[in-house]
Write an enzyme that holds these catalytic residues in place. Structure first.
Site, short mmCIF file in Angstrom:
data_model
loop_
_atom_site.label_atom_id
_atom_site.label_comp_id
_atom_site.label_asym_id
_atom_site.label_seq_id
_atom_site.Cartn_x
_atom_site.Cartn_y
_atom_site.Cartn_z
N HIS A 64 18.20 -59.25 38.96
CA HIS A 64 18.25 -59.81 40.30
C HIS A 64 17.06 -59.35 41.13
CE1 HIS A 64 20.33 -61.73 43.60
NE2 HIS A 64 19.99 -60.71 44.36
N GLU A 81 20.46 -64.28 34.77
CA GLU A 81 21.56 -63.89 35.63
C GLU A 81 22.84 -64.65 35.29
OE1 GLU A 81 19.59 -62.70 39.87
OE2 GLU A 81 21.25 -64.09 39.86
N ASN A 125 8.09 -46.07 8.90
CA ASN A 125 8.32 -45.65 7.53
C ASN A 125 9.78 -45.37 7.27
OD1 ASN A 125 5.78 -45.92 6.57
ND2 ASN A 125 5.17 -43.81 6.95
#
Lengths: 175, 677
Positions: free
Chosen positions: B52, B74, B403
């Protein structure tokens, strides 16, 4: 150095003149930070002979270049007159060893001739020109050129290229 | 409607960008947290607020695409909040994807090229997820624009200013002024309002903005936030005295500017603790901190020298009162220097979390791509580390984590077959250990088999079969740090590790740190990084060799020995020494560095510094050993450049220059030398 020292008119140039192997060399005073007596120089391994080492300049590490070696001159006698001229190249301080600092000169621009017209012992690549004065000749050095990064890259190239080539690492044989 | 987009000042943009970056980072973390936490209401509310905020501020500055996109986000978030939609991988993916697009839009704001990013696809995807259109993307902008016309949405910077004003005992008012619609001087009147108020205090924000007013882009009313010493009545009176002003409404803001200052009651002038806190932090340029650090470093070095001189004086004049006083004063100064150093070091510290907080997202994405199920646990994010170090730890950590995902954690099926839980776990943790920070990356994957690594290394010509036979499997694991082990796919097949591990080690060692690996086949692997808290100064042992002084970082030193020359053996014409059950190579420091030695006297005692890099150990023979001391690193400068075996220089207390040895690079030099000889 008063006001006169800093105000160089268009037609004039101020030089720090020093002696090297019997010749007079000049560098622009604007490039020179200070002139100091020879002091203990710490040799840095794996650099070429041209790099004398490093010094402690009030808490700063400053590399020192041997100008005689750089120009291929024979090593000079040690004397009380020997100085290190600390110059400012691109914001970095670099010291150059000279036989003696003789004077600070103010020269008219028209007295400078291009280097091609005269033959000197130093490599002409490094020269800005020759100042012909009444009683003598001063060789104007292009310090930026003498101490460029290209040059420094060569300096940093270590003495043993064989080591450089064998970049492949070999595991430690324990014995 | 007022066109605001063209009126964004560089300052406003800066504030917006900073704000947005923070919100985006927060969204990133929280959305990932949400995926594992499910319907966590507090978390959802936080996410909603962040989205918002971006929507509000982007709409206010006229960044329509951002506003549209956050509006669509939203909608989804709202549904999640209401429970009409539940958190799934799909919603998480969609939200994360939206964040990526927002980042692209944000990046476009600072790049010269402008942005031609199309958000409609993402918006459509979000809408579809939200199930139904419910408010086309168009309304988002209008919503926000209307919102700005009726109230002022504050930037973080403005909120901070409000808090600061309150903390200073000023009063903060929200003022709304209506101007006669017939007035031909509306802009001038607005301007007058601002000027009159500015005489008594500060206008923190206004709508229309000052720039708009100056450009005569005004409506029939003006809203503003004002901080000053005026009483409410006084300000009302003052404004009413301006011609063409019809209606003045003044309301007092309380100390919570995080909520838009709406119809706040007039009584409040409380100062919350937060408000006071805001004025107690000061932003400082990094350059200034660096310079402070530099100076304190020199002071520490000078102190060492002072100590030496003091001791000399004491032994010469041991009864002199002045010398005794000097010693006392020195002790006192010394403590102050310690304190200063600690404080300045602390001031430069950042929590490692600033690096860690990017990883959850990365792990999630990579795990998904690899088809693996991975839980990621982070501890110690608050551990402080110098900013000079923090910049350099991200890359090694990314390597290690990658890794762990690619080669450590097994596929779910394999894990189950091995009797392990289906989900693998990667743990990242940080903690202080004296003057070091220790970071570990641990996985419960398949581990590394030393024997397999050795085989691979032999095949790649990294190590000879004879040499391989001499090292244990445990030592063999360290071969993953060798340069040749990396890059090829084959290496990863056989070794299970090795992508860029040499680079990881090099990076860590460049920071004067160390890296160790512990692993058990089938159980997991743990990498342990030990790094100094700061790079500026470190403890070093001073040694002299061939009349030069060298500083060896203590972190690289195993021990020091004083040997009789008979204790040195030779094997294949190389000098070696016996260190308990091991035979280790002995190298003369000056020879290794290529400084001509002239056969320096080899009779009598030989001082040896045993150094290590990874698992490699070697002895360095030097002329003499001095006490360890704190040294400050200085560069040798670009003229000299990088020198193998030397990492920099340091100025000692007595003004001499010591060269700092780069032990890892020396060890490499030594082994290369062997290869040639």
């Amino acid at each position: 150095m008063g006001d006169k020292g800093t105000t160089t008119t268009m037609a004039e140039q101020q030089l720090v003149v020093f002696n090297l192997a019997g010749e007079s060399y000049g560098v622009d005073i604007g490039k020179v930070s200070e002139i100091i007596r020879t002091q203990k120089i710490t040799r840095v391994p794996r650099t070429t002979e041209v790099v004398e080492g490093v010094i402690n300049l009030r808490g700063k590490i400053v590399p020192v270049v041997n100008l005689r070696k750089m120009f291929g001159f024979a090593a000079g006698e040690k004397s009380k007159e020997n100085r290190i001229v600390v110059v400012d190249i691109d914001g970095q301080n670099i010291g150059i060893t000279v036989d003696a600092v003789t004077e600070v000169l103010r020269i008219p621009a028209e007295s400078v001739e291009p280097p091609s017209s005269v033959i000197t012992t130093a490599d002409t690549d490094y020269l800005l020109g020759i100042a012909k004065l009444d009683e003598k000749m001063v060789i104007l050095l292009d310090l930026d050129r003498v101490l460029t990064h290209r040059q420094s890259a060569e300096l940093a190239e270590m003495a043993s290229p064989a080591v450089e080539e064998s970049l492949r690492e070999v595991a430690m044989a324990a014995v | 409607m007022i066109d605001l987009a063209s009126d964004v000042t560089p300052e406003e943009l800066q504030v917006f960008l900073q704000d947005t970056d923070e919100q985006l980072q927060r969204l990133d973390e929280d959305i990932i947290k949400l995926e594992s936490d499910g319907d966590n209401e507090t978390l959802l509310n936080g996410i909603f607020r962040a989205a918002h905020t971006i929507k509000g501020s982007s709409a206010m500055l006229g960044y329509q695409k951002m506003a549209d996109l956050t509006h669509a986000m939203e909608n989804i978030l709202d549904k999640l909040r209401k429970g009409t939609l539940s958190v799934t991988t799909q919603t998480t993916d969609a939200l994360l994807h939206s964040l990526d697009v927002l980042r692209i839009l944000r990046a476009a704001l600072t790049s010269a090229g402008g942005d031609d990013t199309d958000v409609s696809a993402v918006v459509a995807m979000l809408e579809e997820l939200a199930g139904g259109k419910e408010g086309s993307s168009q309304t988002a902008g209008q919503d926000a624009a209307v919102a700005t016309a009726t109230s002022i949405s504050l930037t973080e910077h403005e909120r901070k200013r409000i808090r600061e004003s309150l903390a200073l005992g000023r009063k903060v008012y929200q003022i709304r002024v209506d101007i006669d619609k017939e007035s031909t001087w509306a802009a001038a009147r607005c301007f007058q309002v601002l000027t009159n108020l500015e005489e008594k205090g500060t206008v923190i924000a206004s709508n229309p903005s000052r720039e708009d007013i100056e450009a005569e882009k005004v409506d029939s009313h003006l809203e503003l936030i004002f901080a000053g010493l005026l009483e409410e009545d006084e300000s009302r009176e003052m404004l009413n005295s301006i011609p063409d002003i019809e209606n003045v409404r003044v309301s007092c803001c309380d100390a919570n500017p995080d909520e838009p200052p709406g119809s706040a009651d007039t009584s409040g002038k409380t100062t919350s603790p937060e408000a006071i806190g805001a004025s107690e932090t000061v932003r400082i340029e990094v350059g200034r901190l660096d310079s402070l650090m530099n100076m304190i470093g020199e002071m520490v070095v000078a102190r060492t020298r002072m100590n030496q001189i003091g001791k000399a004086l004491e032994s010469r004049y041991n009864d002199d009162q002045d010398v005794i006083d000097l010693a006392k004063t020195f002790t006192h100064v010394s403590k102050i220097v310690d304190g200063l150093q600690l404080d300045i070091t602390a001031a430069r510290m950042l929590p490692v979390g600033t690096v860690f907080n990017r990883f959850p997202r990365m792990i999630r994405d990579l795990a998904q791509k690899a088809g693996k199920k991975i839980d990621f646990a982070v501890t110690g994010e608050e551990t402080g580390i110098d900013r000079s170090v923090i910049e350099h730890i991200r890359d090694p950590l990314v390597h290690l984590l990658r890794n762990a995902i690619d080669h450590g954690i097994e596929l779910p099926g394999k894990r189950e077959a091995a009797g392990k839980p289906e989900r693998g776990t990667i743990r990242l943790s940080a903690a202080h250990e004296q003057n070091y920070i220790v970071i570990t990356v641990e996985d419960d994957g398949k581990g590394i088999d030393g024997a397999v690594i050795k085989e691979a290394a032999i095949r790649k010509g990294i190590i000879s079969p004879e040499a391989a036979a001499r090292i244990s499997d445990a030592e063999g694991i360290d071969l993953i740090f060798e340069a040749g082990m990396s890059t090829a796919e084959k290496a990863t097949d056989v070794s299970g590790r090795g992508v860029g591990m040499d680079i990881v080690r090099r990076n860590v060692e460049a920071l004067n740190g160390t890296i160790h690996v512990e692993t058990r086949v089938g159980v997991g692997t743990k990498f342990r990084l030990k790094l100094p808290l700061t790079l500026a100064t470190f403890q070093a042992l001073l040694v002299s060799s061939n009349s030069n002084i060298y500083a060896i970082p203590l972190v690289s030193i195993v021990e020091t020995l004083a040997l009789e020359s008979e204790e040195i053996d030779t094997v294949a014409q190389k000098e070696v020494i016996r260190l308990r059950d091991r035979i280790i190579p002995l190298l003369r420091l000056d020879t290794l560095l290529g400084v001509s030695t002239n056969g320096s006297g080899r009779s009598g005692k030989v001082h040896v510094v045993v150094v290590k890099s990874g698992e490699r150990i070697m002895g360095l023979a030097v002329d003499s050993l001095n006490d360890p001391q704190e040294v400050m690193v200085k560069s040798l400068g670009s003229l000299i450049g990088e020198i193998k075996g030397i990492s920099g220089a340091s100025i000692l207390g007595n003004g001499e220059v010591a060269l700092i040895l780069d032990v890892p690079s020396l060890v490499r030099l030594a082994t290369m030398g062997k290869a040639e000889g």
